[in-house]
Design a protein around this motif. Structure first.
Motif, PDB file in Angstrom:
ATOM      1  N   MET A   1      43.603  36.032  93.152  1.00  0.00           N
ATOM      2  CA  MET A   1      43.656  34.630  92.821  1.00  0.00           C
ATOM      3  C   MET A   1      43.008  34.415  91.449  1.00  0.00           C
ATOM      4  SD  MET A   1      42.172  31.236  94.770  1.00  0.00           S
ATOM      5  CE  MET A   1      40.645  31.902  95.332  1.00  0.00           C
ATOM      6  N   GLN A   2      43.640  33.595  90.647  1.00  0.00           N
ATOM      7  CA  GLN A   2      43.124  33.305  89.316  1.00  0.00           C
ATOM      8  C   GLN A   2      41.947  32.338  89.418  1.00  0.00           C
ATOM      9  OE1 GLN A   2      45.949  31.687  86.583  1.00  0.00           O
ATOM     10  NE2 GLN A   2      44.471  31.535  84.934  1.00  0.00           N
ATOM     11  N   ARG A   3      40.875  32.637  88.715  1.00  0.00           N
ATOM     12  CA  ARG A   3      39.702  31.767  88.677  1.00  0.00           C
ATOM     13  C   ARG A   3      39.772  30.929  87.402  1.00  0.00           C
ATOM     14  NH1 ARG A   3      37.283  31.154  93.184  1.00  0.00           N
ATOM     15  NH2 ARG A   3      35.221  31.057  92.324  1.00  0.00           N
ATOM     16  N   TYR A   4      39.335  29.675  87.494  1.00  0.00           N
ATOM     17  CA  TYR A   4      39.326  28.769  86.359  1.00  0.00           C
ATOM     18  C   TYR A   4      37.886  28.498  85.944  1.00  0.00           C
ATOM     19  CZ  TYR A   4      44.211  27.874  87.413  1.00  0.00           C
ATOM     20  OH  TYR A   4      45.558  28.015  87.638  1.00  0.00           O
ATOM     21  N   PRO A   5      37.431  29.114  84.831  1.00  0.00           N
ATOM     22  CA  PRO A   5      36.058  28.844  84.400  1.00  0.00           C
ATOM     23  C   PRO A   5      35.954  27.416  83.883  1.00  0.00           C
ATOM     24  CG  PRO A   5      37.189  30.146  82.741  1.00  0.00           C
ATOM     25  CD  PRO A   5      38.125  30.008  83.909  1.00  0.00           C
ATOM     26  N   MET A   6      34.851  26.755  84.242  1.00  0.00           N
ATOM     27  CA  MET A   6      34.612  25.407  83.731  1.00  0.00           C
ATOM     28  C   MET A   6      33.122  25.126  83.736  1.00  0.00           C
ATOM     29  SD  MET A   6      36.111  22.939  86.777  1.00  0.00           S
ATOM     30  CE  MET A   6      37.726  23.655  86.734  1.00  0.00           C
ATOM     31  N   THR A   7      32.747  24.207  82.881  1.00  0.00           N
ATOM     32  CA  THR A   7      31.356  23.785  82.824  1.00  0.00           C
ATOM     33  C   THR A   7      31.122  22.764  83.941  1.00  0.00           C
ATOM     34  OG1 THR A   7      31.830  21.951  81.323  1.00  0.00           O
ATOM     35  CG2 THR A   7      31.307  24.090  80.312  1.00  0.00           C
ATOM     36  N   PRO A   8      29.860  22.498  84.285  1.00  0.00           N
ATOM     37  CA  PRO A   8      29.598  21.461  85.290  1.00  0.00           C
ATOM     38  C   PRO A   8      30.181  20.101  84.867  1.00  0.00           C
ATOM     39  CG  PRO A   8      27.630  22.776  84.941  1.00  0.00           C
ATOM     40  CD  PRO A   8      28.626  23.204  83.903  1.00  0.00           C
ATOM     41  N   GLU A   9      30.139  19.797  83.565  1.00  0.00           N
ATOM     42  CA  GLU A   9      30.697  18.535  83.072  1.00  0.00           C
ATOM     43  C   GLU A   9      32.217  18.508  83.265  1.00  0.00           C
ATOM     44  OE1 GLU A   9      28.945  20.620  80.760  1.00  0.00           O
ATOM     45  OE2 GLU A   9      27.022  19.709  81.280  1.00  0.00           O
ATOM     46  N   GLY A  10      32.862  19.628  83.045  1.00  0.00           N
ATOM     47  CA  GLY A  10      34.309  19.723  83.226  1.00  0.00           C
ATOM     48  C   GLY A  10      34.710  19.522  84.677  1.00  0.00           C
ATOM     49  N   LYS A  11      33.922  20.092  85.586  1.00  0.00           N
ATOM     50  CA  LYS A  11      34.204  19.927  87.011  1.00  0.00           C
ATOM     51  C   LYS A  11      34.043  18.464  87.411  1.00  0.00           C
ATOM     52  CE  LYS A  11      33.108  21.390  91.644  1.00  0.00           C
ATOM     53  NZ  LYS A  11      32.114  21.886  92.559  1.00  0.00           N
ATOM     54  N   THR A  12      32.993  17.828  86.920  1.00  0.00           N
ATOM     55  CA  THR A  12      32.756  16.415  87.219  1.00  0.00           C
ATOM     56  C   THR A  12      33.893  15.548  86.699  1.00  0.00           C
ATOM     57  OG1 THR A  12      30.366  16.757  87.169  1.00  0.00           O
ATOM     58  CG2 THR A  12      31.137  14.496  86.898  1.00  0.00           C
ATOM     59  N   ALA A  13      34.369  15.846  85.495  1.00  0.00           N
ATOM     60  CA  ALA A  13      35.480  15.071  84.911  1.00  0.00           C
ATOM     61  C   ALA A  13      36.749  15.215  85.745  1.00  0.00           C
ATOM     62  CB  ALA A  13      35.722  15.512  83.466  1.00  0.00           C
ATOM     63  N   LEU A  14      37.042  16.435  86.205  1.00  0.00           N
ATOM     64  CA  LEU A  14      38.223  16.643  87.044  1.00  0.00           C
ATOM     65  C   LEU A  14      38.077  15.923  88.383  1.00  0.00           C
ATOM     66  CD1 LEU A  14      39.348  20.372  86.583  1.00  0.00           C
ATOM     67  CD2 LEU A  14      40.540  18.297  85.881  1.00  0.00           C
ATOM     68  N   GLU A  15      36.882  15.950  88.959  1.00  0.00           N
ATOM     69  CA  GLU A  15      36.659  15.252  90.220  1.00  0.00           C
ATOM     70  C   GLU A  15      36.845  13.749  90.057  1.00  0.00           C
ATOM     71  OE1 GLU A  15      33.543  18.376  92.339  1.00  0.00           O
ATOM     72  OE2 GLU A  15      32.745  16.766  91.086  1.00  0.00           O
ATOM     73  N   LYS A  16      36.373  13.199  88.935  1.00  0.00           N
ATOM     74  CA  LYS A  16      36.560  11.766  88.677  1.00  0.00           C
ATOM     75  C   LYS A  16      38.036  11.424  88.509  1.00  0.00           C
ATOM     76  CE  LYS A  16      32.125  10.628  86.580  1.00  0.00           C
ATOM     77  NZ  LYS A  16      31.430  10.247  85.344  1.00  0.00           N
ATOM     78  N   GLU A  17      38.758  12.271  87.765  1.00  0.00           N
ATOM     79  CA  GLU A  17      40.192  12.032  87.583  1.00  0.00           C
ATOM     80  C   GLU A  17      40.918  12.086  88.923  1.00  0.00           C
ATOM     81  OE1 GLU A  17      44.142  13.793  85.301  1.00  0.00           O
ATOM     82  OE2 GLU A  17      42.191  14.710  84.866  1.00  0.00           O
ATOM     83  N   LEU A  18      40.570  13.051  89.757  1.00  0.00           N
ATOM     84  CA  LEU A  18      41.184  13.174  91.076  1.00  0.00           C
ATOM     85  C   LEU A  18      40.904  11.932  91.924  1.00  0.00           C
ATOM     86  CD1 LEU A  18      42.758  14.976  93.059  1.00  0.00           C
ATOM     87  CD2 LEU A  18      40.567  15.963  93.756  1.00  0.00           C
ATOM     88  N   GLN A  19      39.679  11.471  91.900  1.00  0.00           N
ATOM     89  CA  GLN A  19      39.311  10.268  92.646  1.00  0.00           C
ATOM     90  C   GLN A  19      40.106   9.060  92.146  1.00  0.00           C
ATOM     91  OE1 GLN A  19      37.393  10.214  95.246  1.00  0.00           O
ATOM     92  NE2 GLN A  19      37.166   8.025  95.543  1.00  0.00           N
ATOM     93  N   GLN A  20      40.243   8.924  90.833  1.00  0.00           N
ATOM     94  CA  GLN A  20      41.012   7.821  90.224  1.00  0.00           C
ATOM     95  C   GLN A  20      42.478   7.883  90.663  1.00  0.00           C
ATOM     96  OE1 GLN A  20      40.179   5.252  88.278  1.00  0.00           O
ATOM     97  NE2 GLN A  20      42.143   4.636  87.455  1.00  0.00           N
ATOM     98  N   LEU A  21      43.054   9.072  90.631  1.00  0.00           N
ATOM     99  CA  LEU A  21      44.456   9.226  91.017  1.00  0.00           C
ATOM    100  C   LEU A  21      44.670   8.875  92.495  1.00  0.00           C
ATOM    101  CD1 LEU A  21      45.331  12.540  89.144  1.00  0.00           C
ATOM    102  CD2 LEU A  21      46.268  10.275  88.663  1.00  0.00           C
TER     103      LEU A  21
END
Length: 158
Positions: A1-21
């Motif tokens: 499985m491919q892993r996606y490296p991200m910073t804690p800020e990047g993870k938070t931004a994706l979680e916010k976008e997901l919540q918005q969607l």
């Protein structure tokens, strides 16, 4: 499985976008589809087709974000050993040896990259050329304009 490296800020931004969607966009689109259906014949109903297209984009993005978050590898650079090496998440200042121009970049995941604010993807040619090097090292990076030599001036673990 491919892993996606991200910073804690990047993870938070994706979680916010997901919540918005999920909580704002999806219900809005469902409402738009319901209103468009009330207008009658769906074959020639442009509003209905536009809303369905928006729904497809929204659902696709939700699936994309959920997959990336599920396969994410969050790397907090502040918890790493500070040895002056360029690794994922650091902020690095480099100097073009020909022009003596300095630039500062933060090396981040693909979804976080934004060249306008000096965040570059870990998969970009510049980042790949710098990874593993230390302060004071020189790096030759192949760009569309040709090969450019840089010196690593500073590495910050922030």
């Amino acid at each position: 499985m491919q892993r996606y490296p991200m910073t804690p800020e990047g993870k938070t931004a994706l979680e916010k976008e997901l919540q918005q969607l999920k909580t704002v966009e999806r219900p809005r689109i469902i409402q738009a589809i319901a209103e468009a259906r009330e207008h009658g014949d769906l074959k020639e109903n442009a509003e209905y087709h536009a809303a369905r297209e928006q729904q497809g984009f929204c659902e696709g993005r939700i699936q994309d974000i959920e997959a990336k978050l599920g396969a994410s590898q969050v790397i907090d650079v502040t918890e790493l050993e500070k040895n002056g090496r360029v690794v994922f998440g650091v902020t690095v200042t480099i100097e073009n040896l020909d022009t003596e121009e300095q630039k500062t970049y933060k090396i981040v995941g693909d979804d976080e990259a934004d060249f306008k604010i000096n965040k570059i993807s870990v998969n970009s040619p510049i980042a790949r050329g710098l990874l593993g090097k230390s302060e004071g090292d020189e790096a030759k990076i192949t760009t569309p304009q040709g090969e450019v030599e840089y010196e690593i001036v500073n590495v910050k673990y922030i």
